[in-house]
Scaffold this active site. Structure first.
Site, PDB file in Angstrom:
ATOM      1  N   ASP A 154     -36.741  -9.994  13.503  1.00 35.67           N
ATOM      2  CA  ASP A 154     -35.828  -8.890  13.767  1.00 35.67           C
ATOM      3  C   ASP A 154     -35.925  -8.587  15.261  1.00 35.67           C
ATOM      4  O   ASP A 154     -36.904  -8.007  15.720  1.00 35.67           O
ATOM      5  CB  ASP A 154     -36.237  -7.687  12.906  1.00 35.67           C
ATOM      6  CG  ASP A 154     -35.455  -6.428  13.254  1.00 35.67           C
ATOM      7  OD1 ASP A 154     -34.620  -6.473  14.186  1.00 35.67           O
ATOM      8  OD2 ASP A 154     -35.693  -5.394  12.603  1.00 35.67           O
ATOM      9  N   GLN A 212     -35.075  -4.722  18.760  1.00 35.57           N
ATOM     10  CA  GLN A 212     -35.733  -4.025  19.885  1.00 35.57           C
ATOM     11  C   GLN A 212     -36.277  -5.017  20.913  1.00 35.57           C
ATOM     12  O   GLN A 212     -36.999  -4.625  21.831  1.00 35.57           O
ATOM     13  CB  GLN A 212     -36.878  -3.143  19.362  1.00 35.57           C
ATOM     14  CG  GLN A 212     -36.457  -2.059  18.408  1.00 35.57           C
ATOM     15  CD  GLN A 212     -35.658  -0.931  19.085  1.00 35.57           C
ATOM     16  OE1 GLN A 212     -35.532  -0.869  20.304  1.00 35.57           O
ATOM     17  NE2 GLN A 212     -35.100  -0.052  18.275  1.00 35.57           N
ATOM     18  N   CYS A 253     -36.308   5.765  10.916  1.00 28.94           N
ATOM     19  CA  CYS A 253     -36.025   4.710   9.933  1.00 28.94           C
ATOM     20  C   CYS A 253     -37.242   3.819   9.696  1.00 28.94           C
ATOM     21  O   CYS A 253     -37.100   2.597   9.495  1.00 28.94           O
ATOM     22  CB  CYS A 253     -34.819   3.864  10.335  1.00 28.94           C
ATOM     23  SG  CYS A 253     -33.311   4.801  10.492  1.00 28.94           S
TER      24      CYS A 253
HETATM   25  N1  7TS Z   1     -34.512  -3.321  13.450  1.00 28.10           N
HETATM   26  C1  7TS Z   1     -35.146  -2.538  14.323  1.00 28.10           C
HETATM   27  C2  7TS Z   1     -36.513  -2.906  14.792  1.00 28.10           C
HETATM   28  C3  7TS Z   1     -34.507  -1.383  14.785  1.00 28.10           C
HETATM   29  O1  7TS Z   1     -35.137  -0.599  15.651  1.00 28.10           O
HETATM   30  C4  7TS Z   1     -33.215  -1.049  14.319  1.00 28.10           C
HETATM   31  C5  7TS Z   1     -32.499   0.188  14.736  1.00 28.10           C
HETATM   32  C6  7TS Z   1     -32.611  -1.936  13.434  1.00 28.10           C
HETATM   33  C7  7TS Z   1     -33.277  -3.057  13.008  1.00 28.10           C
HETATM   34  C8  7TS Z   1     -31.243  -1.701  12.911  1.00 28.10           C
HETATM   35  O2  7TS Z   1     -30.302  -1.801  13.905  1.00 28.10           O
HETATM   36  P1  7TS Z   1     -28.770  -1.507  13.551  1.00 28.10           P
HETATM   37  O3  7TS Z   1     -28.070  -1.702  14.841  1.00 28.10           O
HETATM   38  O4  7TS Z   1     -28.393  -2.471  12.519  1.00 28.10           O
HETATM   39  O5  7TS Z   1     -28.725  -0.096  13.065  1.00 28.10           O
HETATM   40  N2  7TS Z   1     -33.325   1.200  15.215  1.00 28.10           N
HETATM   41  C9  7TS Z   1     -32.972   2.483  15.433  1.00 28.10           C
HETATM   42  C10 7TS Z   1     -33.838   3.426  15.938  1.00 28.10           C
HETATM   43  O6  7TS Z   1     -34.999   3.196  16.252  1.00 28.10           O
HETATM   44  N3  7TS Z   1     -33.207   4.617  16.037  1.00 28.10           N
HETATM   45  O7  7TS Z   1     -31.959   4.456  15.601  1.00 28.10           O
HETATM   46  C11 7TS Z   1     -31.796   3.137  15.214  1.00 28.10           C
END
Ligand code: 7TS
Length: 406
Positions: A199, A202, A364
């Protein structure tokens, strides 16, 4: 060059509140701000070549198709994938992981199979596997997080003895800032006969990624955390895996031939891209990649490392403040903390009154907060447009919280 000076490129950051305080945006782990070239690229697209892609034979449709497919190549080069056909456009990292769960997972995994995750996963890399586990009677196992926020790699070695079919982990924790040794972990997973999903939500915004060097089988990330727009994300998958996987969504675009009772699927990556895609957003993502490349990802990382080190050093001087996760060494720019005199929501609200944006809550990652036996944290997360001035503002804001609640 460890200090970048790009603030001018981000129109939103020029805003001031009624007291004249400039917007201090410390929530880039949730979503990043967008520089002018990204905004302009999307605007230009709608002003000049807006048309649906892969179907029109008139010139603007051809230009729109070329612009969209050109971004696939930019993404490939940005993460050093082997072929543009290994780049699938999705809505976000969440959808990318769900795609793997529902296409690869549903086809491949069987009752009793082990999927190995970590205790620090974002819900996006947890719930899809919980849903699939319920459907297929899979076993979910978890690499523990140690008190210092690092993964317990000895435990990982032991868990690999269970011969998991998949190891799926985050390349950087959105709460702790922990950066696991992904290349070694991928090699260990492969040694144990498992596939490795990374994943990168980040990770991609903050560091140079060479996905072939890491040798992940699948890699998921979102455009909106890397200066691009919302509404588009990426799934990288190794060509042979993607080719063997069934489609996840059905509809237009993902087919070669359709009969009333059956269809022949399109080639990868289009097999996984049913319906009209996020065209302007793809073009915005392309502009974001150009922007990051112009700065250089090594400079992005150096800027953030410098700032994060300064932020941690500064925060540790604040009374009653505890930081979750690694305090030094290679770590990401998400810094979560608690103060012993105020709830994170109160902290965030007071900071907001000073025009400082931080996130408060479980980010989350509820099981991770359970692991540390705390319901919530306040998180400051930094990106290229943040400076030491932002850190100083955060500290001044926290002094106000202390005055009011301490
Ligand atoms: N994986 C990680 C490690 C994340 O931090 C996030 C979103 C996602 C997956 C999902 O990303 P999305 O674009 O599909 O939503 N993280 C966060 C956060 O830390 N605060 O809001 C969203």
């Amino acid at each position: 060059m460890t200090q970048l000076n790009v603030l001018e490129d981000f129109p939103i950051l020029k805003q001031t509140d009624k007291n004249g305080n400039r917007l201090c945006y410390l929530d880039s782990a949730a979503t990043s701000q967008k520089p002018e070239p990204v905004l302009r690229a999307m605007d230009d697209y709608y002003h000049t070549i807006n048309a649906n892609i892969h179907r029109g034979i008139y010139h603007i449709a051809e230009e729109a198709t070329a612009a969209h497919e050109n971004v696939r190549e930019k993404v490939r080069a940005f993460i050093n994938a082997g072929a543009a056909s290994e780049i699938v456009f999705t809505r976000n990292a969440t959808e990318s992981i769900n795609l793997v769960a529902y296409s690869w997972g549903r086809q491949t995994l069987q009752k009793g199979d082990v999927v190995l995750l970590t205790e620090m996963e974002h819900h996006a890399n947890l719930i899809p596997w919980q849903l699939l586990a319920a459907e297929k009677e899979l076993r979910l196992e978890f690499i523990p997080v140690k008190e210092d926020g690092q993964l317990d790699l000895e435990a990982y070695a032991g868990l690999l003895d269970m011969r998991p079919k998949l190891v799926s982990i985050s390349g950087m924790s959105n709460v702790l800032g922990t950066i696991p040794p992904t290349k070694q972990m991928a090699a260990d997973a492969h040694q144990a006969g498992a596939l490795f999903l990374l994943d990168g939500a980040q990770m991609v915004p903050h560091q140079k990624v060479d996905i072939r060097d890491i040798d992940a089988d699948f890699f998921a990330f979102s455009s909106h955390k890397m200066l691009g727009p919302t509404g588009i994300g990426v799934l990288y998958g190794k060509q042979a895996l993607l080719e063997a996987m069934p489609p996840f969504f059905g509809g237009g675009e993902m087919i070669k031939k359709v009969y009333l009772r059956s269809f022949i699927a399109n080639d990868v990556p289009w097999k996984f891209e049913a319906g009209t895609p996020a065209i302007a957003e793809a073009i915005g993502l392309g502009a974001a990649i150009d922007y990051l490349n112009a700065i250089g990802m090594d400079h992005v990382s150096a800027h953030e490392e410098n700032l994060t080190e300064y932020a941690i050093r500064s925060l540790l001087t604040a009374p009653g403040l505890k930081i979750l996760g690694p305090l030094n060494g290679k770590r990401g720019s998400a810094v979560s903390f608690t103060v012993d005199y105020a709830h994170p929501h109160d902290v965030a609200q007071i900071l907001d009154s000073e025009n400082i944006c931080v996130r408060a809550g479980h980010h989350c990652a509820m099981p991770l907060h359970d692991r540390f036996a705390i319901p919530a944290t306040t998180r400051a997360s930094f990106y290229i447009y943040n400076t030491r001035d932002d850190v100083d503002r955060l500290l001044t804001g926290l002094e106000k919280v202390h005055r009011l609640f301490g």
